[in-house]
Write a protein that holds these residues in place. Structure first.
Motif, PDB file in Angstrom:
ATOM      1  N   LYS A 159      -4.894  -2.380   2.278  1.00  0.00           N
ATOM      2  CA  LYS A 159      -3.985  -3.206   1.483  1.00  0.00           C
ATOM      3  C   LYS A 159      -4.360  -3.146   0.010  1.00  0.00           C
ATOM      4  O   LYS A 159      -3.495  -3.087  -0.865  1.00  0.00           O
ATOM      5  CB  LYS A 159      -4.018  -4.646   1.982  1.00  0.00           C
ATOM      6  N   GLY A 160      -5.675  -3.169  -0.278  1.00  0.00           N
ATOM      7  CA  GLY A 160      -6.115  -3.057  -1.661  1.00  0.00           C
ATOM      8  C   GLY A 160      -5.717  -1.735  -2.283  1.00  0.00           C
ATOM      9  O   GLY A 160      -5.342  -1.672  -3.457  1.00  0.00           O
ATOM     10  N   ASN A 161      -5.773  -0.657  -1.513  1.00  0.00           N
ATOM     11  CA  ASN A 161      -5.364   0.649  -2.019  1.00  0.00           C
ATOM     12  C   ASN A 161      -3.881   0.671  -2.371  1.00  0.00           C
ATOM     13  O   ASN A 161      -3.471   1.255  -3.382  1.00  0.00           O
ATOM     14  CB  ASN A 161      -5.683   1.732  -0.989  1.00  0.00           C
ATOM     15  N   TRP A 162      -3.050   0.036  -1.535  1.00  0.00           N
ATOM     16  CA  TRP A 162      -1.627  -0.026  -1.827  1.00  0.00           C
ATOM     17  C   TRP A 162      -1.361  -0.832  -3.097  1.00  0.00           C
ATOM     18  O   TRP A 162      -0.475  -0.491  -3.884  1.00  0.00           O
ATOM     19  CB  TRP A 162      -0.863  -0.639  -0.646  1.00  0.00           C
ATOM     20  N   LEU A 163      -2.147  -1.892  -3.318  1.00  0.00           N
ATOM     21  CA  LEU A 163      -1.994  -2.657  -4.548  1.00  0.00           C
ATOM     22  C   LEU A 163      -2.315  -1.814  -5.771  1.00  0.00           C
ATOM     23  O   LEU A 163      -1.635  -1.894  -6.800  1.00  0.00           O
ATOM     24  CB  LEU A 163      -2.885  -3.903  -4.501  1.00  0.00           C
ATOM     25  N   TYR A 164      -3.358  -0.994  -5.679  1.00  0.00           N
ATOM     26  CA  TYR A 164      -3.697  -0.104  -6.776  1.00  0.00           C
ATOM     27  C   TYR A 164      -2.589   0.917  -7.015  1.00  0.00           C
ATOM     28  O   TYR A 164      -2.273   1.256  -8.164  1.00  0.00           O
ATOM     29  CB  TYR A 164      -5.014   0.616  -6.498  1.00  0.00           C
ATOM     30  N   VAL A 165      -2.005   1.420  -5.932  1.00  0.00           N
ATOM     31  CA  VAL A 165      -0.929   2.410  -6.062  1.00  0.00           C
ATOM     32  C   VAL A 165       0.254   1.819  -6.817  1.00  0.00           C
ATOM     33  O   VAL A 165       0.922   2.497  -7.611  1.00  0.00           O
ATOM     34  CB  VAL A 165      -0.505   2.910  -4.670  1.00  0.00           C
ATOM     35  N   ILE A 166       0.522   0.530  -6.602  1.00  0.00           N
ATOM     36  CA  ILE A 166       1.643  -0.117  -7.277  1.00  0.00           C
ATOM     37  C   ILE A 166       1.257  -0.568  -8.682  1.00  0.00           C
ATOM     38  O   ILE A 166       2.028  -0.402  -9.640  1.00  0.00           O
ATOM     39  CB  ILE A 166       2.131  -1.326  -6.450  1.00  0.00           C
TER      40      ILE A 166
END
Length: 302
Positions: free
Chosen positions: A35-42
């Motif tokens: 989930k943290g990785n997806w936040l960084y992607v956005i």
């Protein structure tokens, strides 16, 4: 076996149970990590989109004049645009340095005035008892939701009738008071223990001494938020300054930058440099007072 029996009859988790717990924890941590990785992607692309105009502005301000607006990354960096501004502009009669000083003058005076007047009025409305207190509070709340653009023409006419048109006071006086600042100070001072104020009065402190020696230092975070927001709002003010001041030597930097197709149209490099100088004070203030700013925002959002 899931559990082993001890001598006292207490169930002790076996090795297989501990392994299961570690497996669940590992899956949970990997889920949070994904989930943290997806936040960084956005977040990273959004941050780049927000920063990109400022990067372009800064690069063009240091670019050689023959490369301004022709390439994103100039082949070389130069201070020619900033030197041109600091020298007053050798080919124009409207020095940008004078406009920058005018912006500092009106902004600092208004920002300090908003903090001082807001603290004094907020203290009176939250601590003191007098007739009309409830009416004044209600009027402030009503005025905060009232469209300010409606008062633009009446305020301009008052400035003109008072003989202040085309002066520094025409830019300063209408911005000396902020109802939002009064509301913020009133809300904060209402949570102040009255025993502390009474103790200060027993020691012989006057109301003004209590305000400037006790209340404002106690409200440092709120004062930082108010000062920064008022500074940014006044620093970037354009419409009012254009209306009330026509004398070039008294105009702010925003007004001169808005006339980029005027005498400065042939100097895009200095225009970018002036715009960079316009954003620098706000960035510097935020860096200096970031800790108090964050505390103030947390206090307001409680």
């Amino acid at each position: 076996m899931a559990h082993a029996q001890s001598e006292q009859g207490v169930a002790i988790p076996s090795v297989s149970s501990a392994t299961t717990v570690r497996t669940v924890n590992s899956k949970t941590s990997s889920t949070h990590r994904s989930k943290g990785n997806w936040l960084y992607v956005i977040a990273v692309p959004v941050l780049l989109i927000m920063i990109l105009p400022y990067v372009y502005l800064l690069l063009q301000s240091f670019a050689p004049w023959d490369q301004v607006n022709k390439t994103f990354f100039p082949n070389a960096l130069t201070l020619r645009s900033y030197q041109w501004i600091l020298s007053g502009g050798g080919y124009t009669s409207l020095p940008l340095v004078n406009a920058l000083l005018n912006s500092f003058l009106v902004t600092i005076v208004d920002s300090i005035s908003v903090v001082v007047i807001g603290a004094v009025v907020g203290y009176a409305l939250s601590i003191l008892d007098f007739r009309g207190k409830r009416f004044i509070n209600s009027f402030i709340l009503f005025q905060m939701f009232y469209p300010a653009i409606i008062l633009l023409v009446p305020t301009f006419l008052i400035i003109r009738f008072a003989g202040l048109y085309n002066t520094y006071w025409a830019m300063i006086i209408p911005k000396l008071v902020s109802l939002w600042a009064i509301f913020m100070y009133t809300s904060f001072f209402r949570s102040t223990p009255l025993e502390m104020i009474e103790a200060a009065r027993l020691d012989g402190a006057s109301n003004f001494s209590i305000i400037f020696r006790i209340m404002i230092p106690m409200a440092r975070s709120i004062s930082t938020i108010i000062f920064l927001f008022v500074f940014m709002e006044r620093w970037t003010e354009l419409m009012w300054d254009i209306i009330v001041v026509k004398e070039p030597t008294r105009q702010t930097l925003n007004v001169l930058l808005s006339s980029m197709f005027g005498p400065y149209g042939a100097y895009p490099g200095p225009l970018y440099a002036a715009a960079a100088l316009l954003t620098f004070p706000i960035l510097l203030l935020f860096i200096l007072f970031s800790r108090n700013f964050v505390k103030g925002v947390q206090l307001v959002l409680r």
